[in-house]
Design a protein around this motif. Structure first.
Motif, mmCIF file in Angstrom:
data_model
loop_
_atom_site.group_PDB
_atom_site.id
_atom_site.type_symbol
_atom_site.label_atom_id
_atom_site.label_comp_id
_atom_site.label_asym_id
_atom_site.label_seq_id
_atom_site.Cartn_x
_atom_site.Cartn_y
_atom_site.Cartn_z
ATOM 1 N N PRO A 1 -3.134 0.155 -4.567
ATOM 2 C CA PRO A 1 -3.573 0.135 -5.973
ATOM 3 C C PRO A 1 -3.875 -1.262 -6.517
ATOM 4 C CG PRO A 1 -1.249 0.756 -5.800
ATOM 5 C CD PRO A 1 -1.790 0.682 -4.409
ATOM 6 N N LYS A 2 -3.113 -2.262 -6.134
ATOM 7 C CA LYS A 2 -3.349 -3.611 -6.666
ATOM 8 C C LYS A 2 -4.653 -4.207 -6.153
ATOM 9 C CE LYS A 2 1.413 -4.789 -7.664
ATOM 10 N NZ LYS A 2 2.559 -5.625 -7.373
ATOM 11 N N LEU A 3 -5.030 -3.871 -4.931
ATOM 12 C CA LEU A 3 -6.281 -4.381 -4.365
ATOM 13 C C LEU A 3 -7.477 -3.501 -4.710
ATOM 14 C CD1 LEU A 3 -5.122 -5.404 -0.764
ATOM 15 C CD2 LEU A 3 -5.470 -6.897 -2.740
ATOM 16 N N CYS B 1 0.841 -1.187 0.000
ATOM 17 C CA CYS B 1 0.000 0.000 0.000
ATOM 18 C C CYS B 1 0.882 1.244 0.000
ATOM 19 C CB CYS B 1 -0.933 0.016 1.202
ATOM 20 S SG CYS B 1 -0.108 0.150 2.793
ATOM 21 N N TYR B 2 0.316 2.332 -0.482
ATOM 22 C CA TYR B 2 1.016 3.603 -0.357
ATOM 23 C C TYR B 2 1.075 3.937 1.123
ATOM 24 C CZ TYR B 2 -0.041 4.222 -5.348
ATOM 25 O OH TYR B 2 -0.145 4.066 -6.701
ATOM 26 N N PRO B 3 2.099 4.643 1.561
ATOM 27 C CA PRO B 3 2.139 5.024 2.982
ATOM 28 C C PRO B 3 0.900 5.841 3.346
ATOM 29 C CG PRO B 3 4.227 5.491 1.915
ATOM 30 C CD PRO B 3 3.268 5.092 0.830
#
Length: 171
Positions: A52-54, A31-33
């Motif tokens: 973004p992938k989820l 995840c992005y921080p």
């Protein structure tokens, strides 16, 4: 580690926020921080986590009640206060033309609610003063509060933190 074990050391809302954020970032690698998006536009929320992938964009709202269950999230009226506050953040994000978060996590040191934002997005068209601060939105919108309170579609299941792991809550 179970959430209850970590949150028992919370002494403030910032502690609750920090513990949840740290655990969320550990449970969702990639995840992005955690960050406060849109702060330059004056949207002061507790944070948004994106993976973004989820396809996860999680808006968070944290509270601390120091074991005062009268003010805790187990009371529906208090939960609705937090939902209205979250709705104000969604409206501000929408007004910027950004994709609004698809999941909302409202939590304190005892209980949390995690639900899809679709449960409340219809209220983004509600005719109210959207210019007031999100933190004062619940007390300034009694009609909206009443409508949300009686909305039978808004019945997120309360999750007691001693019963589940954080990843399970968001999943």
């Amino acid at each position: 580690m179970k959430l209850k074990e970590i949150l028992k050391f919370s002494l403030s809302e910032l502690d609750v926020q920090s513990h949840y954020k740290n655990l969320l970032q550990k449970e969702f690698p990639g995840c992005y921080p955690f960050r406060s998006l849109f702060s330059k536009e004056g949207i002061k929320h507790d944070g948004i986590l994106e993976h973004p992938k989820l396809g996860l964009k999680l808006l968070t709202e944290f509270k601390y009640h120091n074991q005062d269950f009268q003010k805790g999230l187990s009371k529906r009226s208090r939960l609705i206060d937090c939902i209205i506050q979250s709705l104000y953040y969604l409206k501000r994000i929408e007004n910027l033309g950004e994709k609004i978060p698809n999941v909302i996590l409202i939590a304190d040191e005892n209980i949390c609610y995690c639900f899809h934002s679709d449960l409340i997005t219809k209220y983004l068209d509600y005719k109210i003063d959207w210019s007031i601060t999100a933190s004062s939105s619940a007390k300034n919108n009694p009609d909206l509060h009443k409508e949300l309170f009686s909305d039978e579609n808004i019945l997120p299941k309360p999750l007691r933190i001693e019963d589940v792991d954080l990843k399970e809550i968001v999943d």
